[in-house]
Structures are given as structure tokens and as C-alpha cells.
Design a protein around this motif. Structure first.
Motif, PDB file in Angstrom:
ATOM      1  N   ALA A  44       5.723  -7.950   3.807  1.00 31.30           N
ATOM      2  CA  ALA A  44       5.800  -6.527   3.467  1.00 31.30           C
ATOM      3  C   ALA A  44       4.542  -6.141   2.691  1.00 31.30           C
ATOM      4  N   VAL A  45       4.055  -4.942   2.952  1.00 35.03           N
ATOM      5  CA  VAL A  45       2.880  -4.449   2.217  1.00 35.03           C
ATOM      6  C   VAL A  45       3.378  -3.799   0.921  1.00 35.03           C
ATOM      7  N   LEU A  46       2.782  -4.218  -0.196  1.00 37.13           N
ATOM      8  CA  LEU A  46       3.203  -3.683  -1.492  1.00 37.13           C
ATOM      9  C   LEU A  46       2.068  -2.812  -2.039  1.00 37.13           C
ATOM     10  N   ALA A  47       2.338  -1.508  -2.126  1.00 36.22           N
ATOM     11  CA  ALA A  47       1.254  -0.583  -2.498  1.00 36.22           C
ATOM     12  C   ALA A  47       1.568   0.128  -3.802  1.00 36.22           C
ATOM     13  N   THR A  48       0.512   0.422  -4.543  1.00 31.88           N
ATOM     14  CA  THR A  48       0.675   1.224  -5.756  1.00 31.88           C
ATOM     15  C   THR A  48      -0.101   2.525  -5.621  1.00 31.88           C
ATOM     16  N   ASN A  49       0.498   3.577  -6.177  1.00 30.00           N
ATOM     17  CA  ASN A  49      -0.137   4.897  -6.161  1.00 30.00           C
ATOM     18  C   ASN A  49      -0.844   5.167  -7.489  1.00 30.00           C
ATOM     19  N   THR A  50      -1.126   4.110  -8.229  1.00 29.17           N
ATOM     20  CA  THR A  50      -1.758   4.327  -9.534  1.00 29.17           C
ATOM     21  C   THR A  50      -3.027   5.167  -9.414  1.00 29.17           C
ATOM     22  N   SER A  51      -3.274   5.965 -10.456  1.00 33.35           N
ATOM     23  CA  SER A  51      -4.466   6.810 -10.452  1.00 33.35           C
ATOM     24  C   SER A  51      -5.672   6.089 -11.027  1.00 33.35           C
ATOM     25  N   TYR A  52      -5.424   5.206 -11.986  1.00 34.58           N
ATOM     26  CA  TYR A  52      -6.540   4.608 -12.724  1.00 34.58           C
ATOM     27  C   TYR A  52      -6.417   3.103 -12.935  1.00 34.58           C
ATOM     28  N   LEU A  53      -5.209   2.568 -12.868  1.00 32.96           N
ATOM     29  CA  LEU A  53      -5.007   1.210 -13.390  1.00 32.96           C
ATOM     30  C   LEU A  53      -5.618   0.148 -12.483  1.00 32.96           C
ATOM     31  N   ASP A  54      -5.829  -1.030 -13.091  1.00 34.05           N
ATOM     32  CA  ASP A  54      -6.490  -2.143 -12.397  1.00 34.05           C
ATOM     33  C   ASP A  54      -5.508  -2.799 -11.408  1.00 34.05           C
ATOM     34  N   ILE A  55      -5.770  -2.602 -10.128  1.00 33.15           N
ATOM     35  CA  ILE A  55      -4.801  -3.081  -9.126  1.00 33.15           C
ATOM     36  C   ILE A  55      -4.861  -4.603  -8.998  1.00 33.15           C
ATOM     37  N   ASP A  56      -6.004  -5.191  -9.307  1.00 33.36           N
ATOM     38  CA  ASP A  56      -6.066  -6.666  -9.300  1.00 33.36           C
ATOM     39  C   ASP A  56      -5.064  -7.227 -10.309  1.00 33.36           C
ATOM     40  N   GLU A  57      -4.984  -6.549 -11.447  1.00 33.04           N
ATOM     41  CA  GLU A  57      -4.068  -7.015 -12.488  1.00 33.04           C
ATOM     42  C   GLU A  57      -2.608  -6.851 -12.037  1.00 33.04           C
ATOM     43  N   ILE A  58      -2.350  -5.731 -11.366  1.00 30.42           N
ATOM     44  CA  ILE A  58      -0.975  -5.514 -10.867  1.00 30.42           C
ATOM     45  C   ILE A  58      -0.642  -6.574  -9.803  1.00 30.42           C
ATOM     46  N   ALA A  59      -1.606  -6.807  -8.915  1.00 32.76           N
ATOM     47  CA  ALA A  59      -1.385  -7.773  -7.823  1.00 32.76           C
ATOM     48  C   ALA A  59      -1.120  -9.171  -8.387  1.00 32.76           C
ATOM     49  N   ALA A  60      -1.801  -9.486  -9.490  1.00 35.07           N
ATOM     50  CA  ALA A  60      -1.676 -10.824 -10.071  1.00 35.07           C
ATOM     51  C   ALA A  60      -0.269 -11.073 -10.611  1.00 35.07           C
ATOM     52  N   ARG A  61       0.480  -9.999 -10.784  1.00 33.87           N
ATOM     53  CA  ARG A  61       1.850 -10.150 -11.295  1.00 33.87           C
ATOM     54  C   ARG A  61       2.803 -10.632 -10.195  1.00 33.87           C
ATOM     55  N   THR A  62       2.304 -10.652  -8.948  1.00 39.20           N
ATOM     56  CA  THR A  62       3.150 -11.089  -7.835  1.00 39.20           C
ATOM     57  C   THR A  62       2.683 -12.464  -7.349  1.00 39.20           C
ATOM     58  N   ARG A 122     -11.874   4.443   2.028  1.00 34.46           N
ATOM     59  CA  ARG A 122     -11.785   3.109   1.437  1.00 34.46           C
ATOM     60  C   ARG A 122     -12.493   3.121   0.083  1.00 34.46           C
ATOM     61  N   ALA A 123     -11.793   2.635  -0.947  1.00 29.42           N
ATOM     62  CA  ALA A 123     -12.380   2.626  -2.293  1.00 29.42           C
ATOM     63  C   ALA A 123     -12.190   1.248  -2.909  1.00 29.42           C
ATOM     64  N   GLY A 124     -13.106   0.896  -3.804  1.00 29.19           N
ATOM     65  CA  GLY A 124     -12.951  -0.353  -4.544  1.00 29.19           C
ATOM     66  C   GLY A 124     -12.208  -0.093  -5.842  1.00 29.19           C
ATOM     67  N   VAL A 125     -11.826  -1.175  -6.517  1.00 29.44           N
ATOM     68  CA  VAL A 125     -11.089  -1.039  -7.776  1.00 29.44           C
ATOM     69  C   VAL A 125     -12.067  -0.742  -8.914  1.00 29.44           C
ATOM     70  N   CYS A 126     -11.799   0.330  -9.644  1.00 29.33           N
ATOM     71  CA  CYS A 126     -12.498   0.649 -10.894  1.00 29.33           C
ATOM     72  C   CYS A 126     -11.671   1.724 -11.562  1.00 29.33           C
ATOM     73  N   ASP A 127     -12.034   2.116 -12.758  1.00 33.87           N
ATOM     74  CA  ASP A 127     -11.242   3.115 -13.458  1.00 33.87           C
ATOM     75  C   ASP A 127     -11.382   4.474 -12.769  1.00 33.87           C
ATOM     76  N   GLY A 128     -10.363   4.880 -12.021  1.00 32.46           N
ATOM     77  CA  GLY A 128     -10.386   6.184 -11.355  1.00 32.46           C
ATOM     78  C   GLY A 128     -10.830   6.131  -9.906  1.00 32.46           C
ATOM     79  N   PHE A 129     -11.163   4.936  -9.426  1.00 31.71           N
ATOM     80  CA  PHE A 129     -11.602   4.763  -8.027  1.00 31.71           C
ATOM     81  C   PHE A 129     -12.753   5.730  -7.722  1.00 31.71           C
ATOM     82  N   ILE A 130     -12.731   6.382  -6.547  1.00 33.43           N
ATOM     83  CA  ILE A 130     -13.861   7.283  -6.271  1.00 33.43           C
ATOM     84  C   ILE A 130     -13.598   8.658  -6.909  1.00 33.43           C
ATOM     85  N   GLY A 131     -12.470   9.249  -6.543  1.00 34.47           N
ATOM     86  CA  GLY A 131     -12.258  10.655  -6.869  1.00 34.47           C
ATOM     87  C   GLY A 131     -12.079  10.920  -8.350  1.00 34.47           C
TER      88      GLY A 131
END
Ligand code: 3HC
Ligand code: NAI
Length: 712
Positions: free
Chosen positions: A414-432, A482-491
Motif C-alpha cells: 500500500a502507498v502511504l502518503a502524507t499531505n504535510t505542508s512543511y514537515l520532513d517526510i524522511d522523518e515521517i517515513a522512518a517511523r514505519t 515533482r518536488a524534493g523534501v525541504c521546508d515548504g517543498f517548492i510552493g
């Protein structure tokens, strides 16, 4: 029916000619969409010449190979030196053919494609065809007789509506409008076209030039339609160049002989071609298609998504649920408790009730959609879904707890996605236990309406999950970036810089009302402070408080917005923010008390206010946006400058006709942007430090477009 290729066939291979009895079948075969490039124009001209010269030819049938009739002029040729024959010449030659010419239309007959058909004497279309004059969407106007032939054929009102909206009409509507003469009974365009042409020959139907059509005979009605269109365009198309040219050309159809009308159309068309808006809009057209092509979409096979889950039923969760339901997916929503779940469900229903109230949906259709929606307060309900999108509070601890639960209950793959606006997704992913399945899907509010979807790619995600996200975007009819992980991504990262630059201007002397007006005049629907008032000042305030401990102590910080929030002035929802909203008004009025607070803040920090022109306001805000966009590209957060452009256009209201901030930077010139940055840098070296990418490109005399091309 015998098929005899004419020999020798000297036409280009994109045009083939075959005889079917006495009918010369001319097939346009120029993949992918039969655009009217120079070879097609030459081939069509040669075919008509051949038909006129050949006594065996009694009629000509034009058909497109593949999925379309003709999608229009070859957009890639605009801005390059024109090669003969021109498209108007080809249309005129078709119309002047001494044998009847029939256009048999399936798929797209758009822009120049429809103009070719209007040059023909008879038109037939299948029901699924798409006919239109969408040039306005590219900053253009019909330039091959469309502005003169369409009003003569279907009247000024209908022609103007098509040309100014740029919308596509289906085959049946086109038939009703009189744009085509016959609606085909089947989708077999060749058989239908041949049968129609045979029938025309059998009835001795002759040539019938559209230029002689008489739908403009009711001059009063036509005049009224033109006047109404002019008024409407003045109101609705603020800042756009080509719509008024369309009205002007349609007026010429009424007032001038055909050939003079054509000459005026040509002149106006060339003005449109030369306008920067044309360049901006065509950049946006291609960029929109390019963003959908990430490296992973070429190399990896997407996973199948048949069922979706959403965690959180607030503003975003409910909107995302609607977007998924609208795409036909069954959706399971998880909330914290029954009360929150009921609110989430009500939120989803409210969206559909709004559509029902506007007459855009029936109660039955809503009931049918809602059968695909179910909710639960237990994560177990997500065991069977293929994709989960988390949209809970923007809090790392809460998100981590949610992902631990998802890891526990969701099936493998299953694909696990987050709609976070700013948070570090690597850190969220590491929790799984499965970071390869974790990705960011950053929707924009309202999520069922806004077209942008930032696909945020953390370090450990697998390529097929990224490809799945792109596939999902297609299903949801979103524009994926497509955006990379950083505070706020692109937009949101660019938004933060834009806001900061605006705050500096405000503290240094410009009023928020002047800043907003300057940005609206630049083409945004709203200025930065109107956006704050709409979104709620408390949201930014909370983020600023959260970031306070990590803020660079050397960085300038403007406290004006905090002062307003301390008064509880959060914008529209509290009746006042930067503006006053008396009695629930949606449009704000300037607030003298806000101006007094701004003055007090200036005095507190020792600033003597200076004045700014609107032009300088725009230059500063755009320099800030472009500079951050360049840093984002340089860091690889965005793949190319065009990804930044699409993000700002589709998520933040950047005027599409300027092509996005990076295209706009190319238009003004990177040397000029760099000169501005260097001048502003004298005031604040930290904030205005020019991006090394801009410095490097400007020094080489290169532009952002060169990076788009290199990546393409
Ligand atoms: N010229 C050049 N390339 C074109 C093109 C055109 N007119 N229309 C589409 N393409 C290209 C796309 O860039 C894309 O290329 P890619 O595969 O390299 O990315 C490819 O054709 C397929 O296009 P889509 O992905 O958009 O395919 P769809 O099947 O989704 O849509 C379509 C087909 C409805 C025809 C859509 O492409 C479209 O709307 N095209 C533009 C139509 C248009 O605006 N025509 C007016 C042109 S201006 C004009 O005619 C001026 C005249 O008045 C003088
Ligand atoms: P919201 O406050 O409207 O909704 C959050 C919802 O999550 C609430 O209904 C809450 O009950 C629920 N929730 C909280 N913890 C939960 C848990 N453990 N399990 C299940 N449900 C839980 O917030 P909003 O605005 O919808 O934002 C959600 C996320 O979307 C945030 O990460 C935000 O940054 C992001 N986002 C917000 C945008 C916006 O414009 N509001 C735009 C894009 C992203």
C-alpha cells in the motif's frame, strides 16, 4: 471501392492521397495530433492543386489519421521565422478549390484545424469530436480566417463565445450551431466521410465557400453581440491582450469585405504572436505536459490503486476525499472520534450539496457517490486500501503516531502518503518499517478544486511509488509537480520568501493595500495580504511561533502581522485582519487602525517610511520569488525551472499569461533580475543574496529556458 494511389505522389509523407472512385481522399497523418506544420501545409496545398488539375477528381475528402482530425497550427513553430505556405493561404486555397471539399472530423478539430474545415465547403463530424477555436488560451486569436468565417457561418454571438472562451464543442453541439453540416451516425470516420461525399456528388452539390455564408445578415443582432462581448471582455479579461483583438476581428467580419477582414485578422494575429503573453501561455501549455513526465514515470510501473483511505476529515482530508470520490475511487475516512468523523462526513456532503444547489449535480448522483464513502474511527478499516493519504494536524508527533498505525494495519504494497505542508517526510517515513512506500502528496485547498499536486519524493521511496503518484494525479485530473523534501517543498518555500519580501516593503513604507493592488495589477487574483486574510492570519502566526526558536537571529523579522494577531484579527473569519470585513463582507476595506499599527511598528524599529511605486513593489516581490525559485532548482528540489512555474501558476495564482516566475524572469532578462538582486543586497545581504544559479546563467548570457531544454 478501388483504391488507386495517385502516381507519382510528390506530396510530403504527412499527407497521403488516394482515389476512391472520383473522390480524392486526402489523409493528414502527422503524429501525435496532426498539427499543421510546414510539411502538412505544403502537402495540403499540393493536394488541392492536384485535385483542381485532375479531371478524374470530382470531390476532395479531408480526413485525419489517428485520434484527431487536426489539433491546430504547430505551436512549436510560433516565434520562429514563418515558412510558406502560410495557414491562411492554405485555407483560402481549399475554399477556392473548384471541386467540392469535404472535411470529415473526428477527435480534435481545434484552432487552425477547425479553420481548415471552415475553408472546406462541407463538414461532417462524429459525436465525440471536439471542435473549437482555443487560440485565446495560448494568447492568440484564430489567424487563418476563423474570425471571419466562423461569424459568417454561425453568427457573431456563437462565434465570439467560442473564440473568447476557447472551449471545445462536441459534434452534436457543433451540428446544432451550424458549424458542421452533418452529424455522423457511426465513429467510422472514413466510411462516413466517403458516404457523405458520395451523397453530395450524387445530388450535384457544388462548391460552397464559407466566406459567402450569411449568418451575419441580421446586422442588429451581430452588432449587439459584438458590443456585449466587448463589455464582457473589458470586465473579465483584465490584463489579457488577445481577447479584445478577437472582438475587433469579429467586428471586421461585420463591417468589412471578407478579404479586408482577413487582412485585419492577419495584422492582429501577428500582434498577438509578438506579445509576451503568447510566449508565456505557450510556455505554460508545454510545461503542463512536461511536468507530468518525471524520471520515475519513464522507468517504473505504477501500482494499481483501486481503493483509497484518508486519515483526518478536516479541511484537507474532506477535500481530498471528494477528489478521490470524484475520480471514481471508494474512500475510507479515519477520524479521531465519532464526533470528528461525523464532521468529516458532513464536510464531504457539504461539497456535493453545494453542487446540487448550483444545479450541477442531482441528489441521486450524490447518493450514488456517497455509497463509495465510508468512515471509521478504527485504523483496521484501512487494511484493504491501496493508498492512504494522511491529512491530520501539522504536528510531527501526531503524524508519526498516525504512520505507526498505518504501518501496523495497511497491507504490504500500500502507498502511504502524507499531505504535510512543511514537515520532513524522511522523518515521517522512518517511523514505519517501509519507508520505500512513503511519499508526500501535497494537495492545495480546496483539494477537490485546486489543480496542483506536489509529489514530494523522500530519499527512500521506491520509483514505482513515485510513478503511482503521477498516475493518481492523472486520475484526479491534477497537474503533478515533482518536488524534493525541504521546508515548504517548492510552493510554500517560495510563498514564505514572497511574504517576507512583502513584509519588508510594508515596514519600509508601502501600505498592505498598495502592495495588494500592485500585485493584482501584475495579474494575481489577490495580493499577499488578501490571501492572509482569506486563509486566516492565525495559521501563519502559529507557524511563526513554532519556528521562532530556530529563526536566524541575524535575519530581519517584521512583527506587524503578529501585532494584528494579538488583537485577534485573523482575517475574514473574525471580521478583520489586514482589512475590515463589515458584516461578513468577502471584500475587505482598508483599516486605518491597521495603518496606525504599521506606523507604530515602523517607529518602534526606527524606520522612516519611504514611498514605493507599484512597479518597484512588483520588482522586489518578483526578484524574491525568482531568486528562491532558482535556489530550489539549484538544490534539485524542483527538477527544472518549468516545475517552479507550474507550481506557482496552479497553486498560488501566478498569472498564467506570464508563464510562471521563471519564464517571467527570462522575459525581463536574468541580467536585469541579477542587477535588482545586487541592488537590494546592499540593504539586506542575508535575504537578498543572489542565487548562484542566477549569477552563473546571467554571466553566460543564458536563461532558465536553457535548463528546461537541457532536461527535456
Ligand atoms: N502543436 C504542436 N504540438 C502539439 C499541439 C499543437 N497544436 N497540440 C498538441 N501537441 C503535442 C503535445 O505537446 C504533446 O506532445 P508530447 O507528447 O511531446 O508531450 C502531444 O501533442 C499530445 O498532446 P496531449 O498530451 O495534449 O494529448 P491529448 O490527447 O491529451 O490532447 C489535444 C489532444 C486536445 C489536441 C490537445 O493536445 C490540445 O488541446 N492541443 C492544442 C490545441 C490548440 O490549442 N490548437 C490551436 C493552436 S493555435 C492555432 O491553431 C493558430 C491558428 O489559428 C493560426
Ligand atoms: P484541520 O485542522 O482542518 O483538520 C485536521 C483533522 O485531522 C481534524 O479533523 C482532526 O480531527 C483530524 N485528526 C487529528 N489527529 C488525528 C488522528 N490522530 N487520527 C485521525 N484524525 C486526526 O487541518 P487541515 O487544514 O485539513 O490540514 C491537515 C494537513 O494538511 C496538515 O498537515 C496541513 O499542513 C496540510 N495542508 C493544509 C492545507 C490548508 O490549506 N489547510 C493545504 C495543504 C496541506
Amino acid at each position: 471501392m478501388p483504391e488507386t494511389p495517385l502516381s507519382p505522389d510528390t506530396s510530403a509523407p504527412v499527407i497521403t492521397r488516394t482515389m476512391h472512385g472520383k473522390i480524392l481522399l486526402v489523409t493528414i497523418d502527422n503524429p501525435p495530433v496532426n498539427a499543421l506544420g510546414v510539411e502538412v501545409r505544403r502537402g495540403l496545398l499540393a493536394a488541392i492543386e492536384a485535385a483542381d488539375a485532375d479531371a478524374n477528381v470530382a470531390a476532395v475528402l479531408l480526413v485525419g489519421a489517428g485520434r484527431n482530425f487536426i489539433a491546430g497550427a504547430d505551436i512549436r513553430e510560433f516565434g520562429k521565422p514563418p515558412l510558406p505556405p502560410s495557414l491562411p493561404e492554405v485555407c483560402n486555397r481549399i475554399e477556392a478549390c473548384r471541386k467540392p471539399v469535404v472535411a470529415a472530423i473526428h477527435g480534435a478539430a481545434l484552432g487552425g484545424g477547425l479553420e481548415i474545415a471552415l475553408g472546406a465547403h462541407y463538414r461532417l463530424a462524429v459525436a465525440s469530436a471536439k471542435l473549437g477555436l482555443p487560440e485565446v488560451q495560448l494568447g492568440l486569436m484564430p489567424g487563418a480566417g476563423g474570425t471571419q468565417r466562423a461569424p459568417r457561418l454561425i453568427g457573431a454571438a456563437a462565434a465570439l463565445e467560442l473564440m473568447l472562451s476557447g472551449r471545445h464543442a462536441g459534434g452534436a453541439e457543433a451540428h446544432q450551431l451550424g458549424l458542421v453540416d452533418r452529424l455522423a451516425q457511426s465513429d467510422d470516420i472514413l466510411a462516413e466521410g466517403l458516404a457523405y461525399t458520395q451523397a453530395l456528388l450524387a445530388s450535384h452539390a457544388g462548391v460552397r465557400p464559407t466566406r459567402a455564408a450569411t449568418a451575419l445578415a441580421d446586422r442588429d443582432a451581430a452588432r449587439a453581440a459584438i458590443d456585449a462581448a466587448r463589455k464582457d471582455t473589458e470586465r473579465k479579461s483584465r490584463g489579457l491582450f488577445s481577447p479584445m483583438k478577437i472582438v475587433e476581428a469579429a467586428e471586421a467580419a461585420l463591417d468589412l469585405p471578407f478579404d479586408q477582414g482577413l487582412a485585419l485578422e492577419r495584422k492582429l494575429f501577428l500582434q498577438c504572436i509578438d506579445s509576451p503573453q503568447r510566449a508565456g501561455l505557450i510556455h505554460a501549455f508545454f510545461a503542463e505536459r512536461e511536468v507530468a513526465k518525471a524520471p520515475e514515470t519513464r522507468d517504473a510501473k505504477p501500482r494499481e490503486i483501486a481503493r483509497a483511505g484518508v486519515v483526518g476529515g478536516g479541511t484537507m482530508g474532506a477535500g481530498i476525499a471528494v477528489a478521490a470520490l470524484d475520480a471514481g475511487l471508494p474512500v475510507t475516512m479515519i477520524e479521531r472520534d465519532d464526533e470528528a468523523l461525523a464532521r468529516g462526513r458532513a464536510h464531504v456532503e457539504r461539497v456535493y450539496d453545494g453542487l446540487i444547489a448550483k444545479g450541477r449535480m442531482s441528489a441521486d448522483a450524490k447518493a450514488a457517490v456517497m455509497t463509495r464513502f465510508n468512515g471509521s474511527t478504527s485504523y483496521e478499516a484501512l487494511a484493504g486500501v491501496d493508498l492512504v493519504i494522511e491529512a491530520v494536524f501539522e504536528d510531527m508527533a501526531v503524524k508519526k503516531a498516525v504512520f505507526a498505525e498505518l504501518d501496523r494495519v495497511c497491507k504490504r504494497g500500500a502507498v502511504l502518503a502524507t499531505n504535510t505542508s512543511y514537515l520532513d517526510i524522511d522523518e515521517i517515513a522512518a517511523r514505519t518499517s517501509r519507508p520505500a512506500d512513503v511519499i508526500g502528496l501535497h494537495f492545495f485547498s480546496p483539494a477537490n478544486i485546486m489543480k496542483l499536486l506536489e509529489i514530494v519524493v523522500p530519499a527512500k521511496v521506491s520509483a514505482d511509488v513515485v510513478a503511482t503518484a503521477f498516475e493518481l494525479a492523472k486520475k484526479l485530473r491534477k497537474v503533478p509537480v515533482r518536488a524534493g523534501v525541504c521546508d515548504g517543498f517548492i510552493g510554500n518555500r517560495i510563498l514564505a520568501v514572497y511574504r517576507t519580501a512583502a513584509d519588508y516593503l510594508m515596514e519600509d513604507g508601502a501600505s498592505p493595500y498598495q502592495i495588494d493592488a500592485a500585485i493584482r495589477n501584475f495579474g494575481y487574483p489577490m495580493g499577499p495580504y488578501q490571501v492572509v486574510d482569506l486563509a486566516g492570519g492565525d495559521i501563519g502566526w502559529a507557524a511563526r511561533k513554532r519556528r521562532a526558536p530556530t529563526r536566524d537571529p541575524k535575519a530581519r523579522y517584521v512583527e506587524i502581522a503578529d501585532r494584528l494577531c494579538e488583537h485577534g484579527w485573523f482575517g475574514q473569519k473574525t471580521g478583520r485582519g489586514f482589512y475590515l470585513y463589515p458584516e461578513g463582507a468577502r471584500t475587505g476595506t482598508p483599516d486605518p487602525e491597521v495603518e496606525a499599527i504599521i506606523d507604530a511598528e515602523r517607529r518602534r524599529v526606527g524606520i522612516t517610511p519611504r514611498s514605493y511605486t507599484d512597479e518597484e513593489i512588483v520588482r522586489r516581490l518578483m526578484a524574491a520569488v525568482i531568486n528562491e525559485g532558482a535556489n530550489i532548482v539549484r538544490e534539485g528540489i524542483a527538477l527544472r525551472p518549468l516545475d517552479v512555474d507550474m507550481t506557482l501558476i496552479y497553486g498560488y495564482g501566478f498569472p498564467r499569461y506570464r508563464g510562471g516566475p521563471m519564464k517571467y524572469a527570462d522575459t525581463v532578462g536574468l541580467a536585469a533580475v541579477l542587477a535588482d538582486l545586487r541592488a537590494f543586497e546592499q540593504e539586506d545581504p542575508l535575504f537578498w543574496k543572489p542565487s548562484p544559479l542566477i549569477v552563473g546563467l546571467a554571466e553566460r548570457g543564458a536563461d532558465f529556458a536553457s535548463l528546461d531544454q537541457a532536461a527535456g
